[in-house]
Write an enzyme that holds these catalytic residues in place. Structure first.
Site, PDB file in Angstrom:
ATOM      1  N   PRO A 292       0.812  -1.211   0.000  1.00  0.00           N
ATOM      2  CA  PRO A 292       0.000   0.000   0.000  1.00  0.00           C
ATOM      3  C   PRO A 292       0.850   1.267   0.000  1.00  0.00           C
ATOM      4  O   PRO A 292       1.966   1.276   0.530  1.00  0.00           O
ATOM      5  CB  PRO A 292      -0.791  -0.113   1.310  1.00  0.00           C
ATOM      6  CG  PRO A 292       0.011  -1.017   2.174  1.00  0.00           C
ATOM      7  CD  PRO A 292       0.780  -1.930   1.275  1.00  0.00           C
ATOM      8  N   CYS A 361      -1.402  29.879 -13.881  1.00  0.00           N
ATOM      9  CA  CYS A 361      -2.035  30.594 -14.989  1.00  0.00           C
ATOM     10  C   CYS A 361      -2.974  29.710 -15.793  1.00  0.00           C
ATOM     11  O   CYS A 361      -2.818  29.571 -17.015  1.00  0.00           O
ATOM     12  CB  CYS A 361      -0.948  31.166 -15.887  1.00  0.00           C
ATOM     13  SG  CYS A 361       0.183  32.197 -14.969  1.00  0.00           S
ATOM     14  N   TYR A 391       0.716  11.546  -2.945  1.00  0.00           N
ATOM     15  CA  TYR A 391       0.675  12.012  -4.341  1.00  0.00           C
ATOM     16  C   TYR A 391       0.463  13.528  -4.435  1.00  0.00           C
ATOM     17  O   TYR A 391      -0.151  14.011  -5.384  1.00  0.00           O
ATOM     18  CB  TYR A 391      -0.407  11.261  -5.129  1.00  0.00           C
ATOM     19  CG  TYR A 391      -0.198   9.760  -5.119  1.00  0.00           C
ATOM     20  CD1 TYR A 391       0.881   9.190  -5.781  1.00  0.00           C
ATOM     21  CD2 TYR A 391      -1.063   8.921  -4.426  1.00  0.00           C
ATOM     22  CE1 TYR A 391       1.089   7.813  -5.758  1.00  0.00           C
ATOM     23  CE2 TYR A 391      -0.861   7.548  -4.393  1.00  0.00           C
ATOM     24  CZ  TYR A 391       0.218   6.994  -5.060  1.00  0.00           C
ATOM     25  OH  TYR A 391       0.421   5.643  -5.035  1.00  0.00           O
TER      26      TYR A 391
END
Ligand code: LLP
Length: 434
Positions: A292, A361, A391
Site C-alpha cells: 500500500p 495561470c 501524491y
C-alpha cells in the site's frame, strides 16, 4: 458549527477531525495543532504553502501494515518519499516498493538495505535491472517479456540468482479514475492472465534456471473504495495461482481513504483482513503480502496556504491561495475532491461556498470547486486542505517556476523541517549555459 454539549457556552470549530492527522488537537479558542505544534505558529515561522506531516500518524500506519501482513510488506514510495520518510518507515519494519533509480537511491540514502527493496516499473532500464540484481534486492517485479530476458541476462552475466515476482494483469474493470486503473485489459502493466502470457512468463522464468521465482504479483489500481473489487481480483488470479503454486502472492496496493466527510471507505485493517482471510481459505499456507501507498500516508499530512485574493465574480466567490496545481495536481488530473478549513477563523461557521483556486495561470488550477469557508474569509488568512499526504509532494512540479513547498514533520510539540522550501536559485541550479 456546534455548541459543545458538555459546556454549552463553548463553540466547537467546524472541523471533521477524522479527515485530519491522528494527533490533531483543537484548543478551546479553536487553535488547531498537529503533533502538539500550533499550525498558525508553523505558518508564521516557515511560510506557506507548506506540507505538515504527523510523524506519529505515519508510524502508526506503517506499524499497522507491518503487523497485518508481516515481514516483507512494502510501502509504495511513489505516494510520498524523502529520506526522512524512508527512515521512519524502515524503523517501523517496512520494505519499500521503488520504481526508479531515484526512489531506489532515496531509500539507500536513508540507510535501507537492498534486501528491503522491491524493484518495480514497466520500463526499467538495463542499469536499474543490473543494480537490482547485483545488490540482491528483496524482489524484482518483472513486468513484461523484454524485461524478463534482461533480468535473465543480468543474472547470468553477474552470476547471481535474483528473487523475482512475475507481475500479472488480472484483466478486471474497477471503479476508479481510468488513469489509475492498472489491472484491466487496456493497461500497459503486467503479463495478461487472459491471453496465456502470464503462464508463459512463469514457465520461461522457471525454465531459465538462474532466477528464484518467488511468486506472483498483481496491482489493480489506486483509490479503490470497495473490498469486493480486491476479492474479484483475487478470484481472477486464482487459476494461475493454482497452476503455479507460488510461495508468495503480492496483491499490490490501491486501497483508498476518505478525502471528504461524505466519503466512505474500508479501513486498512478491514482491507488486510479481507485479503488475508480470502487467501487463507483459498490458498492455505501461502505467504500473502501487499504494497500500500496512499492509505499509509495521505491522512498524516495537510497543506497550509495563505489567502492572497478574495473576490466575488458573478455568482462565484473566488478565494485564491499561494499554491495550487504545482503542489497538488490531483484535482486537475483525476477530478479529486478535497475539503478546506480556515485556521484563522476556526470558530466561525464554514458555510460560505467558495472556489478555492491556486496561483497558476490556468482556469483549471482549482483546488476545491465548492469549498466551505467562513463568510468573512479575508486576504492573509491561513487555510489548510487535509489529506494531502499522498501524491501531492511526490507529484509536485515547479510550474510557473514556483518553488516547491517544504516538508515539516511534527511530533511531541516539535517541528522539524526535513525538506526545506525550494529556492529560486534551486530552480536554475541545473542551467549549464546562459
Ligand atoms: N503498487 C504498485 C505496483 C503501484 O503501481 C502502486 C500505485 C501502488 C502499489 C500503490 O498504490 P496506492 O496504495 O497508493 O493506491 N497519482 C495517483 C495514484 C497513482 C498510483 C500508481 N500506482 C493519484 O494521485 O491518485
Amino acid at each position: 458549527m456546534e455548541r459543545d454539549p458538555a459546556s454549552p457556552e463553548l463553540v466547537r470549530p467546524d472541523i471533521d477531525l477524522s479527515l485530519f492527522p491522528a494527533t490533531t488537537s483543537v484548543s478551546d479558542s479553536g487553535r488547531v495543532g498537529v503533533g502538539g505544534v500550533d499550525l498558525l505558529d508553523l505558518a508564521a515561522e516557515h511560510g506557506t504553502p507548506a506540507f505538515v506531516y504527523d510523524e506519529v500518524g505515519l508510524r502508526t500506519s506503517f506499524r499497522a501494515a507491518r503487523s497485518l501482513f508481516g515481514e516483507g510488506v512494502a510501502y509504495a514510495t511513489k505516494a510520498f518519499l524523502t529520506p526522512s520518510l524512508a527512515r521512519i518507515a524502515a524503523d517501523e519494519g517496512m520494505s519499500f516498493d521503488v520504481s526508479s533509480a531515484g526512489e531506489y537511491r532515496c531509500c539507500r540514502l536513508a540507510g535501507v538495505a537492498p534486501d528491503r527493496l522491491v524493484v518495480h516499473g514497466n520500463n526499467k532500464t538495463v542499469q536499474e535491472i543490473d543494480t537490482a540484481v547485483a545488490d540482491g534486492v528483496q524482489w524484482i517485479v518483472v513486468d513484461n517479456f523484454v524485461e524478463l530476458s534482461r533480468v535473465i541476462d543480468a543474472a547470468r552475466r553477474l552470476a547471481v540468482t535474483p528473487r523475482v515476482l512475475i507481475r500479472v494483469n488480472p484483466g478486471i474493470q474497477i471503479h476508479t479514475h481510468r488513469y489509475i486503473a492498472t489491472g484491466n485489459r487496456n493497461s500497459k502493466f503486467g503479463f495478461p492472465v487472459w491471453t496465456g502470457d502470464a503462464a508463459e512468463a512463469m514457465e520461461t522464468a522457471r525454465r531459465a534456471g538462474c532466477l528464484d521465482v518467488v511468486g506472483l504479483h498483481f496491482h489493480i489500481g489506486s483509490f479503490v473504495l470497495s473490498l469486493d473489487t480486491f476479492v474479484a481480483a483475487l478470484d481472477a488470479v486464482a487459476s494461475i495461482v493454482e497452476q503455479f503454486d507460488p510461495r508468495v502472492l503480492v496483491v499490490g496496493g490501491g486501497l483508498g481513504l476518505r478525502y471528504l466527510r461524505t466519503d466512505e471507505c474500508p479501513t486498512l485493517e478491514e482491507w488486510g483482513r479481507a485479503i488475508l482471510d480470502w487467501a487463507a481459505r483459498r490458498f492455505p499456507g501461502r505467504r500473502v503480502l501487499a504494497e500500500p501507498g496512499r492509505v499509509l500516508v495521505a491522512r498524516s499530512a495537510l497543506t497550509l496556504y495563505t489567502v492572497g485574493m478574495v473576490q466575488r465574480k458573478g455568482r462565484t466567490r473566488f478565494v485564491a491561495v499561494d499554491g495550487g496545481m504545482s503542489d497538488n495536481p490531483r484535482p486537475m488530473l483525476y477530478g479529486s475532491g478535497y475539503e478546506a478549513f480556515s485556521l484563522t477563523r476556526p470558530l466561525e461557521p464554514h458555510a460560505a461556498v467558495c472556489r478555492l483556486v491556486g496561483r497558476h495561470c490556468e482556469t483549471g488550477d482549482t483546488l476545491v470547486e465548492r469549498a466551505l469557508l467562513p463568510e468573512s474569509t479575508a486576504v492573509g488568512d491561513i487555510v489548510c486542505t487535509p489529506v494531502t499526504g499522498a501524491y501531492g509532494y511526490s507529484m509536485a512540479s515547479t510550474y510557473n517556476l514556483i518553488p516547491r513547498p517544504p516538508i515539516i514533520m511534527v511530533r511531541d510539540g516539535r517541528a522539524r523541517v526535513t525538506t526545506r522550501r525550494e529556492t529560486e536559485d534551486d530552480l536554475f541550479a541545473r542551467e549549464v549555459a546562459p
